[in-house]
Write an enzyme that holds these catalytic residues in place. Structure first.
Site, mmCIF file in Angstrom:
data_model
loop_
_atom_site.group_PDB
_atom_site.id
_atom_site.type_symbol
_atom_site.label_atom_id
_atom_site.label_comp_id
_atom_site.label_asym_id
_atom_site.label_seq_id
_atom_site.Cartn_x
_atom_site.Cartn_y
_atom_site.Cartn_z
ATOM 1 N N SER A 121 0.906 -1.025 0.037
ATOM 2 C CA SER A 121 0.117 0.089 -0.152
ATOM 3 C C SER A 121 0.765 0.826 -0.373
ATOM 4 C CB SER A 121 -0.683 -0.094 1.159
ATOM 5 O OG SER A 121 -1.594 1.717 1.747
ATOM 6 N N TYR A 134 -2.157 -1.497 10.627
ATOM 7 C CA TYR A 134 -2.392 -1.214 8.907
ATOM 8 C C TYR A 134 -0.636 -1.222 8.335
ATOM 9 C CZ TYR A 134 -4.389 -1.356 4.435
ATOM 10 O OH TYR A 134 -3.792 -1.401 2.999
HETATM 11 N N1 NAD Z 1 -8.308 -0.263 -1.526
HETATM 12 C C1 NAD Z 1 -7.326 0.239 -1.222
HETATM 13 O O1 NAD Z 1 -7.464 1.674 -1.082
HETATM 14 C C2 NAD Z 1 -6.491 -0.048 -1.419
HETATM 15 C C3 NAD Z 1 -5.135 0.644 -0.972
HETATM 16 C C4 NAD Z 1 -3.462 -0.169 -0.505
HETATM 17 C C5 NAD Z 1 -3.693 -1.272 -0.531
HETATM 18 N N2 NAD Z 1 -4.937 -2.327 -0.973
HETATM 19 C C6 NAD Z 1 -4.893 -4.158 -0.207
HETATM 20 O O2 NAD Z 1 -5.385 -4.581 -1.273
HETATM 21 C C7 NAD Z 1 -5.415 -5.737 -0.621
HETATM 22 C C8 NAD Z 1 -6.843 -5.947 -1.902
HETATM 23 O O3 NAD Z 1 -7.767 -5.500 -1.117
HETATM 24 P P1 NAD Z 1 -9.354 -4.823 -1.602
HETATM 25 O O4 NAD Z 1 -8.930 -3.544 -1.846
HETATM 26 O O5 NAD Z 1 -9.457 -5.344 -2.848
HETATM 27 O O6 NAD Z 1 -10.078 -4.757 -0.605
HETATM 28 P P2 NAD Z 1 -11.200 -6.164 -0.428
HETATM 29 O O7 NAD Z 1 -11.965 -5.877 1.206
HETATM 30 O O8 NAD Z 1 -12.646 -5.792 -1.397
HETATM 31 O O9 NAD Z 1 -11.039 -7.471 -0.451
HETATM 32 C C9 NAD Z 1 -9.584 -8.034 0.664
HETATM 33 C C10 NAD Z 1 -9.483 -9.377 -0.052
HETATM 34 O O10 NAD Z 1 -9.421 -9.906 1.501
HETATM 35 C C11 NAD Z 1 -9.287 -11.105 1.917
HETATM 36 N N3 NAD Z 1 -9.427 -12.073 2.595
HETATM 37 C C12 NAD Z 1 -9.648 -11.008 4.293
HETATM 38 N N4 NAD Z 1 -9.181 -11.771 5.679
HETATM 39 C C13 NAD Z 1 -9.256 -12.614 5.004
HETATM 40 C C14 NAD Z 1 -8.786 -14.098 5.817
HETATM 41 N N5 NAD Z 1 -8.707 -14.282 6.933
HETATM 42 N N6 NAD Z 1 -8.373 -14.757 4.837
HETATM 43 C C15 NAD Z 1 -7.990 -14.672 3.630
HETATM 44 N N7 NAD Z 1 -8.622 -14.066 2.669
HETATM 45 C C16 NAD Z 1 -8.997 -13.207 3.704
HETATM 46 C C17 NAD Z 1 -11.426 -11.096 1.621
HETATM 47 O O11 NAD Z 1 -11.888 -12.236 1.723
HETATM 48 C C18 NAD Z 1 -11.383 -10.323 0.189
HETATM 49 O O12 NAD Z 1 -11.016 -11.214 -0.574
HETATM 50 C C19 NAD Z 1 -5.244 -5.421 0.987
HETATM 51 O O13 NAD Z 1 -4.214 -5.878 1.240
HETATM 52 C C20 NAD Z 1 -5.716 -4.191 0.876
HETATM 53 O O14 NAD Z 1 -4.581 -4.206 2.013
HETATM 54 C C21 NAD Z 1 -6.071 -1.622 -0.732
#
Ligand code: NAD
Length: 245
Positions: A121, A134
């Site tokens: 991130s 985080y």
């Molecule tokens: N959305 C943003 O703005 C953003 C920015 C920077 C980084 N991220 C990172 O991107 C990644 C994906 O996030 P996203 O934004 O797609 O969110 P999201 O909530 O849509 O997806 C998160 C995924 O992680 C899975 N997950 C969560 N806990 C779990 C567990 N205990 N076991 C197995 N799977 C688990 C969920 O099932 C889901 O598929 C994450 O690591 C998040 O920190 C997101």
């Protein structure tokens, strides 16, 4: 079909960024092992998008591409956060990445080709208030990525593609993960979603544009190419200039 015959394991891939990566890799012929916590609705959506690949989830065989992407987010001041919240965020966002890499890197080494793409991130590079676990976990992912890159840099060659380990560092991407933060802004804007999102972006992301999961997928796809054999240990910012400030 650049990834024909390759097999990718993508954690947290039923929705959001993980599904964006799965879709991009599947479009280039990779078979995908989906993973995550999914309710029936999210599962059906994922099946629709990478439908013919679901059957392969249970098939045995090597993994060429590992995308560590699962993540959770909870916010609060350090003095208000519980130890359980800390443990949960570190377990999902960092420790699981170590576990999968430990398991899958040796078999990539054997074949001289492998790709690990860790979703970190912008918070792996810089900090924000109320996100201590985080930010700590995402900085940890960047460090873990660098160490693994050094340990596997000698493997393979340009022809086999080598084994590379990189982190992608997104700023705001419109997914469920940031929906509570979007909703807080929408409420301040009397329910106007577009205005709420604009408000959120204006605080930190200079481009004032959200990324889409497919944008992250396209970058992951490039990292899987043989041309990317010398990109390793990198943290690739996709944040509209957020971390450049
Ligand atoms: N959305 C943003 O703005 C953003 C920015 C920077 C980084 N991220 C990172 O991107 C990644 C994906 O996030 P996203 O934004 O797609 O969110 P999201 O909530 O849509 O997806 C998160 C995924 O992680 C899975 N997950 C969560 N806990 C779990 C567990 N205990 N076991 C197995 N799977 C688990 C969920 O099932 C889901 O598929 C994450 O690591 C998040 O920190 C997101």
């Amino acid at each position: 079909m650049m990834l024909q015959g390759r097999r990718a394991f993508i954690t947290g891939s039923f929705q959001g960024i993980g599904l964006g990566i799965a879709t991009a890799l599947a479009a280039e012929g990779a078979s995908i092992v989906l993973h995550g916590i999914a309710d029936e609705k999210a599962m059906t959506k994922a099946e629709k998008i990478v439908s013919s690949l679901i059957a392969k989830i249970l098939a045995s065989g090597p993994i060429d591409i590992l995308c560590n992407n699962a993540g959770i987010q909870r916010t609060g001041l350090i003095e208000n956060l519980s130890r359980d919240t800390w443990d949960d965020i570190l377990a999902v966002n960092l420790t699981s990445y170590f576990d999968t890499m430990k398991l899958l890197l040796p078999q990539m080494k054997e074949r001289g080709y492998g790709r690990v793409i860790n979703t970190s991130s912008v918070h792996g590079l810089i900090a924000s208030v109320e996100k201590a676990p985080y930010v700590a976990a995402k900085h940890g992912v960047v460090g873990l990525t660098k160490v693994a890159a050094l340990e596997y840099a000698h493997v393979g060659n340009a022809e086999t593609g080598g084994v590379t380990i990189n982190a992608i560092c997104p700023g705001w991407v419109e997914t469920d993960l940031i929906e509570p933060q979007i909703q807080a802004k929408v409420d301040l804007q009397n329910g106007d979603r577009a205005a709420g999102i604009a408000d959120l972006l204006s605080e930190k992301q200079p481009s004032k544009r959200m990324s889409k999961p497919s944008d992250i997928g396209a970058i992951a796809l490039f990292l899987c190419s043989k041309n990317a054999h010398n990109i390793t240990g990198a943290s690739i910012s996709v944040d509209g200039g957020w971390s450049a400030q």
